[in-house]
Design an enzyme around this catalytic site. Sequence first.
Site, PDB file in Angstrom:
ATOM      1  N   ASP A  99      21.314   9.855  36.765  1.00 32.92           N
ATOM      2  CA  ASP A  99      22.104   9.471  35.605  1.00 32.92           C
ATOM      3  C   ASP A  99      21.217   8.975  34.467  1.00 32.92           C
ATOM      4  O   ASP A  99      20.216   8.285  34.693  1.00 32.92           O
ATOM      5  CB  ASP A  99      23.084   8.361  36.023  1.00 32.92           C
ATOM      6  CG  ASP A  99      23.911   7.847  34.877  1.00 32.92           C
ATOM      7  OD1 ASP A  99      24.686   8.638  34.314  1.00 32.92           O
ATOM      8  OD2 ASP A  99      23.783   6.659  34.537  1.00 32.92           O
ATOM      9  N   GLU A 157      20.421  14.408  34.277  1.00 37.81           N
ATOM     10  CA  GLU A 157      21.307  14.328  33.123  1.00 37.81           C
ATOM     11  C   GLU A 157      20.441  13.852  31.954  1.00 37.81           C
ATOM     12  O   GLU A 157      20.240  12.659  31.756  1.00 37.81           O
ATOM     13  CB  GLU A 157      22.458  13.353  33.359  1.00 37.81           C
ATOM     14  CG  GLU A 157      23.466  13.363  32.211  1.00 37.81           C
ATOM     15  CD  GLU A 157      24.116  12.010  31.942  1.00 37.81           C
ATOM     16  OE1 GLU A 157      25.021  11.957  31.112  1.00 37.81           O
ATOM     17  OE2 GLU A 157      23.695  11.010  32.536  1.00 37.81           O
TER      18      GLU A 157
END
Length: 763
Positions: free
Chosen positions: A434, A487
């Site tokens: 993330d 990401e």
Amino acid sequence: MSITTIAPEQVNSIVWNQHNDPFEILGSHPIEQDGKTVWAVRAYLPNASAAWVVLPEQRKEYPMQTVHHPHFFECTIETAELANYQLRIKEGEHERVIYDPYAFRSPHLTDFDLHLFSEGNHHRIYEKLGAHPTERDGVKGVYFAVWAPNARNVSLLGDFNLWDGRKNQMRKGPTGVWELFIPEIGVGEHYKYEIKNFEGHIYEKSDPYGFQQEPRPKTASIVTDLDNYSWSDEDWMAKRRRTDPLTQPVSVYEVHLGSWLHASSAQPAQLPNGETEPVVTVSELKPGARFLTYRELADRLIPYVKELGYTHLELLPIAEHPFDGSWGYQVTGYYAPTSRFGSPEDFMYFVDKCHENDLGVIVDWVPGHFPKDGHGLAFFDGSHLYEHSDPRKGEHKGWGTLVFNYGRHEVSNFLAANALFWFDKYHIDGIRVDAVASMLYNDYCREPGEWLPNKYGGRENLEAADFLRQVNHIIFSYFPGILSIAEESTSWPMVSWPTYTGGLGFNLKWDMGWMHDMLDYFSMDPWFRQFHQNNITFSMWYNHSENFMLALSHDEVVHGKSNIIGKMPGDTWQKLANVRCLFSYMFAHPGKKTMFMSMEFGQWSEWNAWADLEWHLLQHEAHQRLKTFFHDLNHLYRSEPVLYTQDFAQPGFEWIDCSDNRHSVVSFIRRDRDSDDFAIVVCNFTPQPHSHYRIGVPQKGFYTELFNSDARQYGGSNMGNLGGKWTDDWSLHSHPYSLDLCLPPLGVLILKLDKKKTAEVIG
């Protein structure tokens, strides 16, 4: 027997919990007395009124005396050896017999363990730090170890000592690791660390390496043995090890376990031992509901996703976190699967069942920041241990969280080992990392003056980049065939390139540019799309710079953004047709695929983390047909190597025509890596059908219509090409042959040369 001489200040250092090595005073110590070796035994026993040393094998007891302090007991014993002695303790009207923790003197961590940890290279440090059931000198118990180098003292708190930090004071090693073996306790014990800094301030902390935590709002760690589960996925693991996932179909169903579906709290959860009990209730926003357990999710979620044809489940973070509303992205227990849904073994069962049903498991991993909760990593030992001390480097003010100090070896070791841990102990198949951009840039979401440059004066976080390379190098070294997905939303180069080429070492990167271009394009009225053809075609200009994953994730359906169907223009029919058109183009476009739960049946409302998905929509035919569309699209994707084997190779994609912006139509070829098979894809992005639309093709013959997003069974107008078309000897688009096609409105066609039928007719 005479009492050994001990200085009052030594006693006081124990009584006041100010000694960093209580083994120097407590436990058994050989001394010379009158030319003989005798043993001095000392114990600090708060609340005890009397105590005896018990030698079970000799069936003898020796009364202990209190000379210096009413709870500091000592005696001497004349014997050649003193091992496995016990203490009989009287506390009020009650008596108990225990093994003395300070009789077990040998450290569990070797000098080599400590050396590797200090340089950041102890890949399986989770097998050393934390709480581990073990056996010492024939006595079963639990060994505890925690890194807190700046603490004055560390003690264990737990059910086993009535949460009294005076009773089990730990010993500090040379590298700041505190340790203690507690005999006669085991799996299931609740515990914390009581940490004092040099000002005497006390912090009660969960175990950073704890394998299980209490369900929130409680915060204690729980002693757990992760080696008892019997896995049945040997074939899956062996196949994964010898398979390159970049040449395989990857269609990911992203799911938040806490809101996919709930059960009524009146319905007890089924536990593996046959008992039933309510698990964790959800929130006041959904009264009377509870979370499904990992085992219940295995019974309900896995068959649903398998039937739809997805290859992987991606779980929003399942590491322990205190606040439901963070969706798991504010982690306090990096080594503990959240207890909201059950035990660690329950999560192992869930992963095992996924593998049994040919589903890979990807877990969202959050090494970019952590919350400030008092029981967590923040200010862990009374100092900025895991985070930077300077808020210009150590704090995400917008998120209210802290940033890891990646340049500190023990911190990077904690995180790198954690990534390995989930593959090692839970057999997961991938991580999606993330907010990588927040890690890579010192000025991420910071105004001028709120961040510090690197040593070269730039804004790049060089320590974070090195850390990510370390993580990916480690996990791929141990577990080839897995996925590591970034990401990452910026132009940082070579994110998905190997570390030996200077890349960050991921093997996939989310294509955030493609996502923004597509949602902008599909949200506009189709008439205006002719002026924005670049939105559709631009991704192929940079496609081969990285290994891209096309993702329409949870981030696109929250915070007032509407769900996917709500972004589309037009009436209900056109909205559904646009959804089918978008995802058909996505699955035909090079790159692996990720989509968020609820998109597959056209949920209208944006995602609510406290509510169920809108399953009632499936009583309506339009939503049933959309679900059928995703079933067929996934199965087509998995069955046609032309759509996945060369996602990242130049020969895998070729434009036929990308310049027909007047009609908002594009056409292209997808090619297989291991054969001469290819597919023709034609996309019409407006509601205007075209009855005679001609495109060039490379080979003569009959082209079967494999897929039509406008088919009746999907809720479309059923315009198409009656199963396929023969080529004409009419060159076009630099190809010797062409097809005269009927393009359905807001539709995508996928056609493939039928070699058998072609050979039968034209030889």
